[in-house]
Scaffold this motif. Structure first.
Motif, PDB file in Angstrom:
ATOM      1  N   PRO A  59       0.831  -1.206   0.000  1.00 13.81           N
ATOM      2  CA  PRO A  59       0.000   0.000   0.000  1.00 13.81           C
ATOM      3  C   PRO A  59       0.867   1.259   0.000  1.00 13.81           C
ATOM      4  O   PRO A  59       1.777   1.381   0.816  1.00 13.81           O
ATOM      5  N   VAL A  60       0.600   2.150  -0.938  1.00 14.99           N
ATOM      6  CA  VAL A  60       1.365   3.398  -1.036  1.00 14.99           C
ATOM      7  C   VAL A  60       0.466   4.627  -0.988  1.00 14.99           C
ATOM      8  O   VAL A  60       0.957   5.750  -0.972  1.00 14.99           O
ATOM      9  N   GLY A  61      -0.841   4.422  -0.972  1.00 16.52           N
ATOM     10  CA  GLY A  61      -1.731   5.562  -0.915  1.00 16.52           C
ATOM     11  C   GLY A  61      -3.195   5.161  -0.860  1.00 16.52           C
ATOM     12  O   GLY A  61      -3.548   3.981  -0.905  1.00 16.52           O
ATOM     13  N   PHE A  62      -4.004   6.178  -0.749  1.00 21.77           N
ATOM     14  CA  PHE A  62      -5.459   6.034  -0.703  1.00 21.77           C
ATOM     15  C   PHE A  62      -6.037   7.215  -1.457  1.00 21.77           C
ATOM     16  O   PHE A  62      -5.538   8.332  -1.360  1.00 21.77           O
ATOM     17  N   LEU A  63      -7.089   6.969  -2.213  1.00 28.04           N
ATOM     18  CA  LEU A  63      -7.804   8.065  -2.850  1.00 28.04           C
ATOM     19  C   LEU A  63      -9.293   7.850  -2.663  1.00 28.04           C
ATOM     20  O   LEU A  63      -9.754   6.727  -2.455  1.00 28.04           O
ATOM     21  N   MET A  64     -10.020   8.927  -2.700  1.00 27.22           N
ATOM     22  CA  MET A  64     -11.472   8.845  -2.732  1.00 27.22           C
ATOM     23  C   MET A  64     -11.972   9.909  -3.689  1.00 27.22           C
ATOM     24  O   MET A  64     -11.640  11.091  -3.556  1.00 27.22           O
ATOM     25  N   ALA A  65     -12.734   9.458  -4.654  1.00 26.60           N
ATOM     26  CA  ALA A  65     -13.356  10.366  -5.607  1.00 26.60           C
ATOM     27  C   ALA A  65     -14.794  10.630  -5.174  1.00 26.60           C
ATOM     28  O   ALA A  65     -15.377   9.850  -4.419  1.00 26.60           O
ATOM     29  N   PHE A  66     -15.318  11.729  -5.647  1.00 24.52           N
ATOM     30  CA  PHE A  66     -16.758  11.980  -5.509  1.00 24.52           C
ATOM     31  C   PHE A  66     -17.334  11.925  -6.918  1.00 24.52           C
ATOM     32  O   PHE A  66     -16.759  12.443  -7.870  1.00 24.52           O
ATOM     33  N   ILE A  67     -18.460  11.251  -7.047  1.00 24.75           N
ATOM     34  CA  ILE A  67     -19.081  11.033  -8.344  1.00 24.75           C
ATOM     35  C   ILE A  67     -20.487  11.640  -8.330  1.00 24.75           C
ATOM     36  O   ILE A  67     -21.334  11.253  -7.525  1.00 24.75           O
ATOM     37  N   ASP A  68     -20.701  12.590  -9.222  1.00 25.73           N
ATOM     38  CA  ASP A  68     -22.017  13.242  -9.348  1.00 25.73           C
ATOM     39  C   ASP A  68     -22.562  13.749  -8.021  1.00 25.73           C
ATOM     40  O   ASP A  68     -23.718  13.529  -7.674  1.00 25.73           O
ATOM     41  N   ILE A  69     -21.726  14.479  -7.290  1.00 25.52           N
ATOM     42  CA  ILE A  69     -22.163  15.054  -6.023  1.00 25.52           C
ATOM     43  C   ILE A  69     -22.964  16.332  -6.306  1.00 25.52           C
ATOM     44  O   ILE A  69     -22.659  17.077  -7.242  1.00 25.52           O
ATOM     45  N   ASP A  70     -24.007  16.551  -5.546  1.00 24.00           N
ATOM     46  CA  ASP A  70     -24.820  17.765  -5.656  1.00 24.00           C
ATOM     47  C   ASP A  70     -24.008  18.902  -5.038  1.00 24.00           C
ATOM     48  O   ASP A  70     -24.014  19.111  -3.829  1.00 24.00           O
ATOM     49  N   TRP A  71     -23.268  19.609  -5.874  1.00 22.27           N
ATOM     50  CA  TRP A  71     -22.241  20.548  -5.437  1.00 22.27           C
ATOM     51  C   TRP A  71     -22.772  21.641  -4.514  1.00 22.27           C
ATOM     52  O   TRP A  71     -22.185  21.952  -3.490  1.00 22.27           O
ATOM     53  N   ASP A  72     -23.877  22.243  -4.883  1.00 24.95           N
ATOM     54  CA  ASP A  72     -24.391  23.351  -4.082  1.00 24.95           C
ATOM     55  C   ASP A  72     -25.634  22.981  -3.277  1.00 24.95           C
ATOM     56  O   ASP A  72     -26.243  23.838  -2.633  1.00 24.95           O
ATOM     57  N   GLY A  73     -26.031  21.701  -3.341  1.00 24.04           N
ATOM     58  CA  GLY A  73     -27.185  21.243  -2.575  1.00 24.04           C
ATOM     59  C   GLY A  73     -28.521  21.673  -3.140  1.00 24.04           C
ATOM     60  O   GLY A  73     -29.553  21.503  -2.496  1.00 24.04           O
ATOM     61  N   LYS A  74     -28.525  22.196  -4.365  1.00 23.37           N
ATOM     62  CA  LYS A  74     -29.769  22.670  -4.969  1.00 23.37           C
ATOM     63  C   LYS A  74     -30.285  21.751  -6.062  1.00 23.37           C
ATOM     64  O   LYS A  74     -31.294  22.053  -6.693  1.00 23.37           O
ATOM     65  N   GLY A  75     -29.564  20.660  -6.325  1.00 22.96           N
ATOM     66  CA  GLY A  75     -30.007  19.714  -7.338  1.00 22.96           C
ATOM     67  C   GLY A  75     -29.809  20.183  -8.766  1.00 22.96           C
ATOM     68  O   GLY A  75     -30.437  19.670  -9.685  1.00 22.96           O
ATOM     69  N   VAL A  76     -28.900  21.138  -8.954  1.00 29.24           N
ATOM     70  CA  VAL A  76     -28.677  21.704 -10.288  1.00 29.24           C
ATOM     71  C   VAL A  76     -27.264  21.452 -10.800  1.00 29.24           C
ATOM     72  O   VAL A  76     -27.064  21.142 -11.964  1.00 29.24           O
TER      73      VAL A  76
END
Length: 158
Positions: A59-76
């Motif tokens: 093990p040399v690292g860890f990553l976590m991506a976010f996929i299609d996150i509601d950026w501003d919380g408004k669903g747009v």
């Protein structure tokens, strides 16, 4: 090193291995520990994509991506990108970070997006220079006090 790098899903057998990934002490203020990321992935499985970065079986690292996150919380405004990146001290400077960003870019592109986002702490000794070298451009936005960068994923651009 980059020829032998690969991603592995976080399975029950790999949880302890992933949580053992640590950054240098002077970098801890810039990225959450893996345990925090895994807790966030657990409560937000619809948007979190956590992976262990292995060099062969080490093990040399860890990553976590976010996929299609509601950026501003408004669903747009839905966005995808790199949420977390932790690289072990001995693996830094050997292409692991670049591999991680490329892996997330490939996954984001595979899911149909043409842009990838990342945020970082705005500090002189922070990760901003690394992301800027990889082609991330400042958006002029802040998210939770962090600088927001965007990378164009047009085929062949990265």
């Amino acid at each position: 090193m980059t020829e032998s790098l690969r991603l592995a899903p976080i399975t029950p057998a790999k949880v302890e291995t992933a949580m053992a990934v640590r950054v240098r002490p002077d970098q801890e203020r810039f990225v959450s520990p893996v345990a925090t990321s895994l807790a966030e992935a657990y409560v937000r499985p619809q948007v979190a994509w956590p992976r262990l970065i292995l060099d062969g079986d080490r093990p040399v690292g860890f990553l976590m991506a976010f996929i299609d996150i509601d950026w501003d919380g408004k669903g747009v405004d839905f966005r995808s990108g790199l949420w977390r990146l932790n690289v072990t001290p001995e693996a830094q400077g050997q292409g692991v970070g670049r591999f991680a960003v490329r892996a997330v870019a490939a996954e984001v592109r595979r899911r149909g997006a043409t842009r990838m986002y990342v945020t970082w702490e705005p500090a002189e000794d922070g990760p901003g220079g690394f992301y800027r070298k990889l082609g991330f451009q400042l958006t002029g936005e802040e998210s939770g006090g962090q600088t927001v960068g965007v990378l164009d994923l047009i085929e062949g651009a990265f």
